[in-house]
Motif scaffolding. Structure first.
Motif, PDB file in Angstrom:
ATOM      1  N   GLU A  87      43.930  57.057 113.339  1.00 24.85           N
ATOM      2  CA  GLU A  87      44.799  55.922 113.002  1.00 24.85           C
ATOM      3  C   GLU A  87      44.226  55.012 111.908  1.00 24.85           C
ATOM      4  O   GLU A  87      44.890  54.081 111.482  1.00 24.85           O
ATOM      5  CB  GLU A  87      45.110  55.110 114.266  1.00 24.85           C
ATOM      6  CG  GLU A  87      45.916  55.904 115.283  1.00 24.85           C
ATOM      7  CD  GLU A  87      46.181  55.147 116.573  1.00 24.85           C
ATOM      8  OE1 GLU A  87      46.399  53.934 116.534  1.00 24.85           O
ATOM      9  OE2 GLU A  87      46.156  55.806 117.634  1.00 24.85           O
ATOM     10  N   THR A  88      42.951  55.251 111.512  1.00 23.16           N
ATOM     11  CA  THR A  88      42.371  54.402 110.456  1.00 23.16           C
ATOM     12  C   THR A  88      42.011  55.180 109.198  1.00 23.16           C
ATOM     13  O   THR A  88      42.003  54.613 108.116  1.00 23.16           O
ATOM     14  CB  THR A  88      41.069  53.714 110.926  1.00 23.16           C
ATOM     15  OG1 THR A  88      40.066  54.717 111.116  1.00 23.16           O
ATOM     16  CG2 THR A  88      41.277  52.921 112.195  1.00 23.16           C
ATOM     17  N   GLY A  89      41.654  56.461 109.366  1.00 25.73           N
ATOM     18  CA  GLY A  89      41.175  57.226 108.206  1.00 25.73           C
ATOM     19  C   GLY A  89      39.718  56.945 107.885  1.00 25.73           C
ATOM     20  O   GLY A  89      39.248  57.244 106.783  1.00 25.73           O
ATOM     21  N   ALA A  90      38.976  56.362 108.832  1.00 31.81           N
ATOM     22  CA  ALA A  90      37.546  56.058 108.610  1.00 31.81           C
ATOM     23  C   ALA A  90      36.719  57.336 108.543  1.00 31.81           C
ATOM     24  O   ALA A  90      37.200  58.430 108.865  1.00 31.81           O
ATOM     25  CB  ALA A  90      37.029  55.163 109.728  1.00 31.81           C
ATOM     26  N   ASP A  91      35.443  57.157 108.143  1.00 33.15           N
ATOM     27  CA  ASP A  91      34.550  58.305 108.001  1.00 33.15           C
ATOM     28  C   ASP A  91      33.729  58.576 109.253  1.00 33.15           C
ATOM     29  O   ASP A  91      33.240  59.691 109.449  1.00 33.15           O
ATOM     30  CB  ASP A  91      33.579  58.046 106.833  1.00 33.15           C
ATOM     31  CG  ASP A  91      34.315  57.823 105.529  1.00 33.15           C
ATOM     32  OD1 ASP A  91      35.088  58.721 105.142  1.00 33.15           O
ATOM     33  OD2 ASP A  91      34.140  56.760 104.917  1.00 33.15           O
ATOM     34  N   ALA A  92      33.514  57.552 110.075  1.00 31.68           N
ATOM     35  CA  ALA A  92      32.596  57.701 111.214  1.00 31.68           C
ATOM     36  C   ALA A  92      32.818  56.545 112.193  1.00 31.68           C
ATOM     37  O   ALA A  92      33.448  55.546 111.842  1.00 31.68           O
ATOM     38  CB  ALA A  92      31.150  57.682 110.717  1.00 31.68           C
TER      39      ALA A  92
END
Ligand code: KIV
Length: 245
Positions: A87-92
């Protein structure tokens, strides 16, 4: 590494050349005004995380899993991590703790989600510690921290934050483990540093630990700007003839 919690700030921080941005659960303190990091929810972290990811073009974005979203059982931890990534597209993601959360660490890693660990002063455990003073000054706690750092590395975490511990202990951990150690209040013999953006910019003024350096005094600048605006509106010098249609 610096924290960010919203689109506009993250855009400035990213453009200024930071390597990594942490969407920290310190959002609970600096954005929402809670005393601790415990109240912030997974939905709220996802909101902050997605706002930051939309702004960032180059830095690595790491998002904290909040208190209560991963400690209980590893299945819940995996669901929280998957929701955060999807839901965020973050990396980690980042989670606090060592041996006691190892099941969750392994399960999240098995889904291909990179984890940054967090040892030392872990603010989600403030009610266990009772204070925000320096951790791991005693030998037993220092030995556990070293063991935990090795466990997290062996499990496959890509990095570890060490918060508010003696510099010599942080240096020892950084020399023993190969993954990058990012310090906050852990001295300079580590691989990188992280600070809370609002603290280093001088937006929050009530938080003054020894490890904090102020790189700006934005609360004063903002106050001045607001005072000037109020003055100009009241004496009708704003807007002037050129500032209207
Ligand atoms: O939540 C946060 O901002 C953090 C940093 C202090 C490392 O975990």
């Amino acid at each position: 590494m610096l924290t960010s919690y919203d689109y506009s700030m993250a855009q400035i921080v990213d453009k200024s050349g930071i390597d990594a941005i942490l969407v920290g659960d310190s959002a609970s303190n600096v954005m929402a005004g809670w005393q601790t990091t415990l109240p912030i929810t997974l939905d709220q972290m996802i909101y902050h995380g997605a706002s930051v990811v939309r702004a960032v073009k180059r830095a690595l974005v790491v998002i904290d899993l909040p208190f209560g979203s991963y400690q209980g059982n590893s299945k819940e931890a995996l669901n929280s991590a998957i929701r955060t990534m999807k839901e965020t597209g973050a990396d980690a993601i980042k989670i606090e703790g060592g041996e006691e959360i190892l099941d969750s660490v392994n399960r999240i890693l098995s889904a291909g989600i990179p984890i940054m660990g967090h040892l030392g002063l872990t603010p989600q455990s403030i009610h266990k510690f009772g204070t925000y003073t320096v951790r791991a000054k005693e030998e037993a706690e220092a030995q556990k921290l070293i063991r935990d750092a090795h466990l997290l590395e062996e499990a496959g975490c890509f990095s570890i934050v060490l918060e508010k511990i003696p510099a010599a202990l942080a240096a020892r951990v950084a020399s023993e483990v190969k993954i990058p150690i990012i310090g906050i209040g852990a001295g300079h013999d580590v691989d990188g540093q992280v600070l809370v953006l609002h603290d280093m910019l001088g937006i929050t003024n009530e938080f003054t630990p020894r490890f904090l350096r102020h790189y700006a005094h934005l609360s004063e600048d903002i106050s001045m700007a607001v005072e000037n605006y109020v003055r100009d509106v009241k004496n009708v010098s704003f807007p002037n003839d050129k500032e209207q249609y």
